[in-house]
Design a protein around this motif. Structure first.
Motif, short mmCIF file in Angstrom:
data_model
loop_
_atom_site.label_atom_id
_atom_site.label_comp_id
_atom_site.label_asym_id
_atom_site.label_seq_id
_atom_site.Cartn_x
_atom_site.Cartn_y
_atom_site.Cartn_z
N ARG A 82 22.54 -24.36 -4.44
CA ARG A 82 21.65 -24.64 -3.32
C ARG A 82 20.85 -23.38 -2.97
O ARG A 82 21.43 -22.31 -2.78
N GLU A 84 19.18 -22.76 -0.26
CA GLU A 84 19.34 -22.35 1.13
C GLU A 84 20.55 -21.42 1.30
O GLU A 84 21.67 -21.78 0.94
N SER A 164 16.72 -27.65 -4.03
CA SER A 164 16.22 -27.54 -2.66
C SER A 164 16.18 -28.94 -2.05
O SER A 164 16.44 -29.94 -2.73
N SER A 165 15.84 -29.02 -0.78
CA SER A 165 15.66 -30.32 -0.16
C SER A 165 14.56 -31.08 -0.89
O SER A 165 13.55 -30.50 -1.29
N ASP A 175 18.32 -36.79 -1.91
CA ASP A 175 17.90 -35.83 -0.91
C ASP A 175 17.79 -34.40 -1.44
O ASP A 175 17.50 -33.47 -0.69
N ARG A 176 18.00 -34.21 -2.74
CA ARG A 176 17.86 -32.89 -3.35
C ARG A 176 17.03 -33.02 -4.63
O ARG A 176 16.98 -34.08 -5.26
#
Length: 241
Positions: A82, A84, A164-165, A175-176
């Motif tokens: 991820r 983030e 990422s989103s 959603d990714r």
């Protein structure tokens, strides 16, 4: 996320296209059903001693294993990372600093789950003109200390793909999404002299948005667990050639 992808180009073509030095790909073949822990081509820049960094295309195990791990495996999946907060996470903060890579792909698969029936419908996501995608990634070398110091097989290159989103165009499916970097970011992402912080990673994710937004989404037939071949990416309803 990205749990399966296709890479249909031969490695010789990739080495020529990216002006890279090539590793040993004798046991690797293009595939349309590449899964975590499979061998994948990975592009990165590195140097030996005081030499200038050079581009290298090497075979890597798709699922990063940190150098400090005692085994060539981890307690949780590491084929994706991820974006983030990646610079603060123990697993990723070392490789993201200077061991960044690009993972070439023809496209990747994602599944949409029906909330009522739980049926999963697969989609193949790729560039409109079937151009090559290069996903932002990280790599790490893992050493098998049970083997002799001079045994070349004691080292294994491992790698992961950043996610990422999902962009709005893909939210209906998942959603990714992986981070497909545009050409103007390739050299910057691979530059080992740049010590990445979270702002750098976030800027790369932002730069990838226009690429991700323009990807073509094709529904395909169910993907077999071990099957392979170009027929896997054929859109549903399209006759075979």
């Amino acid at each position: 996320m990205c749990g399966r992808f296709a890479m249909s180009k031969e490695t010789d073509d990739l080495i020529t296209e990216f002006v890279a030095e090539g590793g040993d790909f004798r046991d690797w073949r293009p595939g349309w059903n590449i899964s975590p822990t499979d061998t994948i081509p990975v592009l990165f820049r590195s140097s030996k001693g005081d030499e200038e960094p050079v581009r290298r295309l090497e075979p890597a195990r798709w699922s990063l294993v940190p150098s400090w791990s005692r085994e060539l495996k981890t307690k949780f999946p590491t084929f994706n990372a991820r974006s983030e907060g990646i610079t603060e996470k123990a697993m990723w903060k070392t490789p993201i600093k200077s061991h960044r890579a690009l993972v070439p792909a023809s496209g990747y698969y994602e599944w949409r789950t029906d909330p009522d029936t739980k049926k999963k419908t697969p989609f193949y996501i790729h560039a409109a003109a079937d151009e090559l995608l290069l996903f932002a990634g990280v790599y790490s070398w893992w050493k098998d200390h049970s083997k002799a110091e001079d045994d070349p097989d004691s080292w294994t290159l491992t790698a992961s793909i950043l996610t990422s989103s999902a962009v709005d165009e893909l939210l209906d499916i998942h959603d990714r999404n992986p981070v497909p970097l545009p050409p103007e970011w390739w050299d910057t992402w691979l530059d080992p002299t740049i010590e990445a912080d979270q702002h750098f990673v976030d800027a790369a994710v932002d730069a990838a948005l226009p690429v991700a937004e323009k990807l073509t989404i094709d529904e395909v037939a169910p993907i077999p667990f071990k099957g392979d071949g170009p027929e896997l990416i054929r859109p549903v309803g399209k006759p075979s050639a």
